[in-house]
Design a protein around this motif. Structure first.
Motif, PDB file in Angstrom:
ATOM      1  N   ALA A   1       0.835  -1.204   0.000  1.00  0.00           N
ATOM      2  CA  ALA A   1       0.000   0.000   0.000  1.00  0.00           C
ATOM      3  C   ALA A   1       0.872   1.258   0.000  1.00  0.00           C
ATOM      4  O   ALA A   1       0.586   2.227  -0.713  1.00  0.00           O
ATOM      5  N   ARG A   2       1.929   1.243   0.790  1.00  0.00           N
ATOM      6  CA  ARG A   2       2.848   2.392   0.816  1.00  0.00           C
ATOM      7  C   ARG A   2       3.518   2.566  -0.548  1.00  0.00           C
ATOM      8  O   ARG A   2       3.648   3.685  -1.049  1.00  0.00           O
ATOM      9  N   PRO A  12      -2.273   7.031   1.185  1.00  0.00           N
ATOM     10  CA  PRO A  12      -1.991   7.843   2.376  1.00  0.00           C
ATOM     11  C   PRO A  12      -1.972   6.975   3.636  1.00  0.00           C
ATOM     12  O   PRO A  12      -2.673   5.962   3.727  1.00  0.00           O
ATOM     13  N   GLU A  13      -1.166   7.387   4.593  1.00  0.00           N
ATOM     14  CA  GLU A  13      -0.977   6.596   5.813  1.00  0.00           C
ATOM     15  C   GLU A  13      -2.287   6.395   6.575  1.00  0.00           C
ATOM     16  O   GLU A  13      -2.497   5.327   7.159  1.00  0.00           O
ATOM     17  N   ASP A  14      -3.183   7.372   6.555  1.00  0.00           N
ATOM     18  CA  ASP A  14      -4.448   7.200   7.274  1.00  0.00           C
ATOM     19  C   ASP A  14      -5.312   6.106   6.637  1.00  0.00           C
ATOM     20  O   ASP A  14      -6.010   5.369   7.335  1.00  0.00           O
ATOM     21  N   ALA A  61      -6.419   2.622   8.446  1.00  0.00           N
ATOM     22  CA  ALA A  61      -7.819   2.178   8.445  1.00  0.00           C
ATOM     23  C   ALA A  61      -7.909   0.726   7.974  1.00  0.00           C
ATOM     24  O   ALA A  61      -8.669  -0.072   8.535  1.00  0.00           O
ATOM     25  N   PHE A  62      -7.117   0.370   6.955  1.00  0.00           N
ATOM     26  CA  PHE A  62      -7.068  -1.017   6.492  1.00  0.00           C
ATOM     27  C   PHE A  62      -6.593  -1.935   7.611  1.00  0.00           C
ATOM     28  O   PHE A  62      -7.196  -2.982   7.872  1.00  0.00           O
ATOM     29  N   THR A  63      -5.532  -1.544   8.304  1.00  0.00           N
ATOM     30  CA  THR A  63      -4.982  -2.358   9.384  1.00  0.00           C
ATOM     31  C   THR A  63      -6.008  -2.541  10.499  1.00  0.00           C
ATOM     32  O   THR A  63      -6.184  -3.649  11.021  1.00  0.00           O
ATOM     33  N   ASP A  64      -6.682  -1.456  10.860  1.00  0.00           N
ATOM     34  CA  ASP A  64      -7.721  -1.544  11.901  1.00  0.00           C
ATOM     35  C   ASP A  64      -8.823  -2.524  11.505  1.00  0.00           C
ATOM     36  O   ASP A  64      -9.246  -3.334  12.322  1.00  0.00           O
ATOM     37  N   GLU A  65      -9.259  -2.444  10.271  1.00  0.00           N
ATOM     38  CA  GLU A  65     -10.318  -3.354   9.804  1.00  0.00           C
ATOM     39  C   GLU A  65      -9.824  -4.792   9.746  1.00  0.00           C
ATOM     40  O   GLU A  65     -10.535  -5.717  10.131  1.00  0.00           O
TER      41      GLU A  65
END
Length: 51
Positions: free
Chosen positions: A30-31, A36-38, A42-46
């Motif tokens: 993704a990076r 964007p980091e946010d 959000a992907f990581t949180d989900e």
């Protein structure tokens, strides 16, 4: 479910399948794609919200 970013390809051959390894590879991809980091956070949180 339709992928949000189908242009981002994550290859996993040779990895042990550990969830944190897979998640790390997804974050790296993704990076590299310039997200964007946010959005990555959000992907990581989900991805880590449930079992």
């Amino acid at each position: 479910m339709t992928p949000k970013h189908p242009e981002i390809i994550v290859t996993l051959p040779g990895h042990d399948g550990n969830a944190f390894t897979v998640l790390g590879r997804c974050r790296q991809a993704a990076r590299a794609a310039g997200l964007p980091e946010d959005e990555i956070d959000a992907f990581t949180d989900e991805a880590t919200a449930d079992d």
